[in-house]
Structures are given as C-alpha cells and as structure tokens.
Write an enzyme that holds these catalytic residues in place. Structure first.
Site, mmCIF file in Angstrom:
data_model
loop_
_atom_site.group_PDB
_atom_site.id
_atom_site.type_symbol
_atom_site.label_atom_id
_atom_site.label_comp_id
_atom_site.label_asym_id
_atom_site.label_seq_id
_atom_site.Cartn_x
_atom_site.Cartn_y
_atom_site.Cartn_z
ATOM 1 N N HIS A 69 6.839 2.327 1.475
ATOM 2 C CA HIS A 69 6.124 1.695 0.361
ATOM 3 C C HIS A 69 4.882 2.499 0.015
ATOM 4 O O HIS A 69 4.424 3.323 0.813
ATOM 5 C CB HIS A 69 5.713 0.265 0.753
ATOM 6 C CG HIS A 69 4.746 0.237 1.888
ATOM 7 N ND1 HIS A 69 5.161 0.243 3.207
ATOM 8 C CD2 HIS A 69 3.393 0.256 1.922
ATOM 9 C CE1 HIS A 69 4.103 0.249 3.995
ATOM 10 N NE2 HIS A 69 3.010 0.262 3.242
ATOM 11 N N HIS A 148 0.220 7.195 -2.190
ATOM 12 C CA HIS A 148 1.112 7.912 -1.277
ATOM 13 C C HIS A 148 2.083 6.941 -0.622
ATOM 14 O O HIS A 148 1.877 5.725 -0.652
ATOM 15 C CB HIS A 148 0.288 8.592 -0.188
ATOM 16 C CG HIS A 148 -0.330 7.590 0.749
ATOM 17 N ND1 HIS A 148 -1.493 6.897 0.406
ATOM 18 C CD2 HIS A 148 0.056 7.108 1.944
ATOM 19 C CE1 HIS A 148 -1.776 6.051 1.378
ATOM 20 N NE2 HIS A 148 -0.854 6.148 2.328
HETATM 21 P P1 A2P Z 1 -0.506 3.250 4.266
HETATM 22 O O1 A2P Z 1 -0.642 2.616 2.926
HETATM 23 O O2 A2P Z 1 -1.080 4.599 4.343
HETATM 24 O O3 A2P Z 1 0.900 3.277 4.758
HETATM 25 P P2 A2P Z 1 -1.086 -1.823 9.150
HETATM 26 O O4 A2P Z 1 0.353 -1.721 9.611
HETATM 27 O O5 A2P Z 1 -1.990 -0.861 9.851
HETATM 28 O O6 A2P Z 1 -1.583 -3.233 9.129
HETATM 29 O O7 A2P Z 1 -1.078 -1.351 7.633
HETATM 30 C C1 A2P Z 1 -0.267 -1.946 6.684
HETATM 31 C C2 A2P Z 1 -0.251 -1.097 5.423
HETATM 32 O O8 A2P Z 1 -1.512 -1.134 4.792
HETATM 33 C C3 A2P Z 1 0.047 0.354 5.692
HETATM 34 O O9 A2P Z 1 0.944 0.744 4.692
HETATM 35 C C4 A2P Z 1 -1.291 1.036 5.659
HETATM 36 O O10 A2P Z 1 -1.384 2.374 5.325
HETATM 37 C C5 A2P Z 1 -2.091 0.157 4.728
HETATM 38 N N1 A2P Z 1 -3.473 0.063 5.182
HETATM 39 C C6 A2P Z 1 -3.917 -0.366 6.384
HETATM 40 N N2 A2P Z 1 -5.255 -0.391 6.442
HETATM 41 C C7 A2P Z 1 -5.699 0.038 5.239
HETATM 42 C C8 A2P Z 1 -6.982 0.253 4.651
HETATM 43 N N3 A2P Z 1 -8.114 0.016 5.326
HETATM 44 N N4 A2P Z 1 -7.048 0.718 3.389
HETATM 45 C C9 A2P Z 1 -5.925 0.976 2.690
HETATM 46 N N5 A2P Z 1 -4.685 0.794 3.175
HETATM 47 C C10 A2P Z 1 -4.557 0.341 4.426
#
Ligand code: A2P
Length: 217
Positions: A69, A148
C-alpha cells in the site's frame, strides 16, 4: 466519545489490488537479485554489511510484511495531530472506497529499506496531507515527494523509515547531487547516491490499480 475515536484508523492509503501486488513483488525481487550481482554494488557492500569481505543476499536481507500500500495519512487511531481533520476532509470522505491508478516510477534500496516511489496525479494529490514532506531535511520538496510503497525492511527497521529514505534521496537530488550513474538496466537507469542509497528510475512506470481505503489492524 470512544466510538468516535474508534472510527479513525491506524492509517489511510491506497491498497494495491492483489494481482498487481504479485507483479510488483516479482519486479522488486528481480531488481534485488540483479543489484546483488553488480560489481558496483559489491564495491559498496560495506554499506550493508559493515565489513568489506562479507557477502549479502538482498532477497533475504529485507523482510516484507502485509499487503502492499501507499500510506497517505498515518493516524494511529486519531492520536496523530491533524489526523481527525484528515479523516473528516471532504475529499477523503468522497474518495473512500474508490479505485485509483498509481504510477510507480522508481525503485530504491538503502541499507534500511526497499521501496517503490509513487508519482501522484493532481487528483491523487488532493488526498495527500500537506505536512507529509515536513520531516527531516526535506522541508522544500514538492507535495507528494514522500509517496511510496514499502517493499521490505531490514531486520529491526520500522516501515516508516522507507518514506524518510526516499525523502533523503530526493533532497540530495534537489541539492544538485546527480549521483553516480551506474548503468542502464533492462528496467531503467541505476544511480548510486552514496551511503548505500540506490535508485532505479523505471523506463516504464508500473501502473498499479489501487483502492483508497484505511487499515485498522
Ligand atoms: P510506510 O507507509 O512507509 O509503509 P506500522 O506497521 O509501523 O504501524 O505502520 C503502518 C503503516 O503506516 C506503514 O505502512 C508505515 O510506513 C506507516 N507509518 C507508520 N508510522 C508512520 C509515521 N509516523 N508517519 C507516516 N507513516 C507511518
């Protein structure tokens, strides 16, 4: 009340349809396999291993988890500042559950993460939060620069790192660092930005159908 808080997800984003997920994973695996064999990559192996002589199997080095995603807004169930406003944004509400076509324009690899850059259309940018690029040294990058898909993380690395790694590479480009053009591969041109940062600009961007929705966990 607590029900209202419950209605805000862990994050909003575009979720790739399953058939295209397979294609993206295969393309990413092929790229890692090829990168691993390049002399230019071997020359900079120390970025990944910390030791000059050690070998690395990039396909093993990165762990992938969950469905592919492109996160728009990380909300943490409403705990993140601005996430309630995002959830209530009319554009977000109107698009919720709709289909989009994301354009994956590059693949990038660092010692921490592997990901695909997403080039957002004007329509898609309406769903992009205004403050997403504010983190790190990237304050002046255009809206949507951070978009991304995380394809894998090294052991002990959280997926949030993927977007930060992308911002770092784009900030270098913006500062005028062209990077070192390594070679023209079948998939596109490969550039090295130092400190283990590799970017493959795709000759033909991957068109990825995706549903705008949210994830509760
Ligand atoms: P990404 O979008 O790069 O894949 P987690 O599994 O750590 O709870 O994260 C869930 C999703 O949210 C993942 O897709 C992750 O990164 C994104 N994510 C986690 N923390 C943040 C943040 N502080 N800012 C933006 N996106 C985040």
């Amino acid at each position: 009340g607590s029900l209202e808080e419950m209605s805000i997800p862990l994050y909003f984003g575009w979720f790739l349809l399953s058939s295209i997920q397979d294609k993206v994973r295969c393309t990413s695996m092929d790229f890692l396999k090829t990168l691993d064999t390049l002399e230019a990559f071997k020359k900079h192996l120390i970025d990944f291993t910390g030791k000059a002589e050690k070998e690395v199997d990039l396909e093993q080095y990165f762990q992938a988890k969950g469905t592919l995603h492109c996160t728009t807004e990380f909300c943490d169930y409403g705990k993140v500042e601005g996430s309630k406003e995002y959830a209530n944004n009319p554009a977000v509400k109107e698009s919720y559950g709709s289909a989009f076509e994301l354009s994956l324009s590059a693949l990038f690899v660092t010692p921490r993460t592997v990901g695909a850059r997403v080039s957002l259309s004007e329509e898609q940018l309406l769903l992009w939060p205004a403050d997403a690029e504010k983190e790190g040294e990237s304050a002046s990058l255009p809206l949507g620069s951070r978009a991304h898909v995380t394809l894998g993380c090294a052991e002990g690395v959280e997926p949030v790192q993927t977007g930060l790694d992308l911002l770092q590479i784009l900030a270098l480009q913006q500062e005028g660092q062209q990077g070192e053009l390594i070679e023209e591969m079948e998939l596109g041109s490969l550039t090295y930005y130092g400190e283990g940062r590799w970017l493959l600009g795709l000759r033909e961007p991957i068109c990825a159908p995706a549903c705008f929705s949210s994830f509760y966990g």
